[in-house]
Enzyme design. Structure first.
Site, PDB file in Angstrom:
ATOM      1  N   CYS A  81       0.810  -1.224   0.000  1.00 44.04           N
ATOM      2  CA  CYS A  81       0.000   0.000   0.000  1.00 44.04           C
ATOM      3  C   CYS A  81       0.841   1.271   0.000  1.00 44.04           C
ATOM      4  O   CYS A  81       0.308   2.365  -0.222  1.00 44.04           O
ATOM      5  CB  CYS A  81      -0.942   0.006   1.204  1.00 44.04           C
ATOM      6  SG  CYS A  81      -2.125  -1.353   1.198  1.00 44.04           S
ATOM      7  N   CYS A 216     -13.788   1.481   6.745  1.00 42.07           N
ATOM      8  CA  CYS A 216     -12.820   0.677   5.988  1.00 42.07           C
ATOM      9  C   CYS A 216     -12.638   1.263   4.593  1.00 42.07           C
ATOM     10  O   CYS A 216     -13.620   1.635   3.941  1.00 42.07           O
ATOM     11  CB  CYS A 216     -13.308  -0.761   5.860  1.00 42.07           C
ATOM     12  SG  CYS A 216     -13.674  -1.587   7.427  1.00 42.07           S
ATOM     13  N   SER A 217     -11.404   1.337   4.126  1.00 44.75           N
ATOM     14  CA  SER A 217     -11.169   1.817   2.763  1.00 44.75           C
ATOM     15  C   SER A 217     -11.655   0.775   1.761  1.00 44.75           C
ATOM     16  O   SER A 217     -11.528  -0.429   1.989  1.00 44.75           O
ATOM     17  CB  SER A 217      -9.682   2.113   2.547  1.00 44.75           C
ATOM     18  OG  SER A 217      -8.898   0.954   2.767  1.00 44.75           O
ATOM     19  N   HIS A 347      -8.897   3.790  -2.404  1.00 42.34           N
ATOM     20  CA  HIS A 347      -7.544   3.279  -2.169  1.00 42.34           C
ATOM     21  C   HIS A 347      -7.085   2.339  -3.283  1.00 42.34           C
ATOM     22  O   HIS A 347      -6.944   1.141  -3.075  1.00 42.34           O
ATOM     23  CB  HIS A 347      -7.502   2.575  -0.814  1.00 42.34           C
ATOM     24  CG  HIS A 347      -6.153   2.095  -0.386  1.00 42.34           C
ATOM     25  ND1 HIS A 347      -4.970   2.661  -0.814  1.00 42.34           N
ATOM     26  CD2 HIS A 347      -5.793   1.066   0.442  1.00 42.34           C
ATOM     27  CE1 HIS A 347      -3.952   2.013  -0.266  1.00 42.34           C
ATOM     28  NE2 HIS A 347      -4.419   1.043   0.490  1.00 42.34           N
TER      29      HIS A 347
END
Length: 397
Positions: A81, A216-217, A347
């Site tokens: 990430c 939550c992404s 994301h």
């Protein structure tokens, strides 16, 4: 030699399969926007670090070829990430080291629907082959292993530890989600642009207790790009009014501290983030007190709280009270994630770190429109990937 961001661009982050496009289409859109923002032609770019996680080998070349066929080096970057900020860091190093005067950092991702696995060859079910096997081993030893998505599970268990150790409440965790969704209402690039109350966040479907869906992404498609140049390039091309200085930047990886405590709080990266922040503060002579605007890696609401502590915005265990106080939104001490953050902006892994830099560049130039942070002069970006890497970048107009 100093390095400056003089142009940024990004696509709107989208839910996978919403838009009929390929990763090279995303990269062309974001890269072209960044070049146009800088007033730079692709023929002036000397190198391209291109970040992504889920595309095939040499996808960086396939993406960059949409911008031009000039024969320059293209580097394929993957750091989970933290991929986007790693590509940005490579661009800065090329410029600061005197190797290049103009570099394009590119990040993109075309993702599949559904939650991320744990990184194993079979999508995450076999953690023996996963690069994050040690991290999930810490979690399994302390909490067992449940059927919820692995990444939500390890961060959700970090949230449980924080609640037990410091008295953090579910409402304080939800306040992170409420703040970031509220911020995203004014961001046309955000995947979601809906505001929710704390009660609505708490009432959403539970992914892994105490984390609900709105904390939550999501998985996302999208791309971002930044043109990074030398001071000489800025002066020779009259780009002083576009230039945002990369004052300091640091990347850290896991140390023994990440695993010694046997806690998910440390396994998900708080020690890495703290070390990277300390290095950046030491190199710049600045501190958390000097920051105006922050884009940080809120992959889950708990990680925003952990990062407040790692960045020195508050003491250990005080982050729940900090977000509840309003100190991290408009009218408070800092504005954190004015873009909506990962939770609401989205994301796409390879793009996230560069998208953070794009938001901060707009903020520091005073170009962020209705989400503008008043009088923003110093910004900080924080991007983290399990397995692990933490990148902290300090920017100044």
């Amino acid at each position: 030699m100093k390095a400056y961001i003089v142009g940024v661009g990004m696509t709107k982050f989208e839910k996978p399969e919403t838009r009929d496009w390929q990763y090279w289409d995303m990269a062309k859109e974001a890269g072209s926007a960044a070049l146009a923002d800088a007033g730079v032609r692709y023929e002036q770019v000397q190198q391209v670090p291109a970040g992504y996680c889920f595309q095939a080998s040499t996808a960086g070349q396939r993406a960059a070829y949409e911008l031009g066929l000039t024969g320059i080096p293209v580097y394929n970057v993957n750091n989970n990430c933290a991929t986007g900020s790693t590509a940005l860091m490579m661009a800065r190093q090329f410029v600061e080291g005197g190797i290049s005067d103009c570099v394009l950092a590119l990040g993109f991702e075309k993702m599949a629907r559904g939650a991320l696995g744990g990184g194993g060859s079979d999508g995450g079910a076999d953690f023996r082959t996963s690069p994050v096997a040690r991290h999930y081993g810490i979690m399994a030893a302390a909490h067992g292993f449940e059927k919820s998505p692995p990444t939500a599970q390890i961060f959700g268990n970090a949230a449980r530890e924080h609640m037990e150790r410091y008295g953090t409440t579910e409402a304080q965790l939800a306040a992170v989600g409420a703040k970031n969704h509220r911020h995203s209402v004014n961001n046309p690039y955000a995947q979601f642009q809906d505001a929710y109350t704390v009660d609505e966040i708490l009432a959403a479907r539970t992914i892994h207790r105490p984390l609900t869906k709105l904390q939550c992404s999501p998985t996302s498609d999208g791309a971002a790009a930044a043109v990074v140049v030398s001071q000489r390039f800025v002066e020779n091309h009259g780009l002083g009014d576009r230039a945002v200085e990369i004052v300091a930047q640091a990347m850290t990886t896991d140390t023994g501290e990440s695993f010694a405590s046997g806690t998910c709080i440390d396994a998900v990266g708080r020690p890495m983030s703290r070390a990277a922040a300390q290095q950046v503060y030491a190199a710049s002579g600045l501190s958390a007190a000097d920051l105006d605007v922050i884009e940080l890696h809120d992959c889950f609401s708990i990680n925003e709280l952990l990062t407040y502590e790692a960045l020195g915005l508050c003491g250990e265990g005080e982050s729940g009270k900090l977000v509840e106080s309003g100190a991290t939104t408009y009218g408070g001490r800092w504005v954190v994630n004015p873009s909506g953050g990962l939770i609401s902006k989205g994301h796409p892994l390879g793009a996230t770190g560069i998208a953070q830099a794009a938001e901060l560049t707009w903020q520091l130039r005073g170009e962020a429109g209705p989400r503008q942070v008043p009088d923003a002069r110093v910004g900080l970006a924080h991007n983290i990937g399990l397995g692990g890497a933490a990148v902290v970048t300090l920017l100044r107009r």
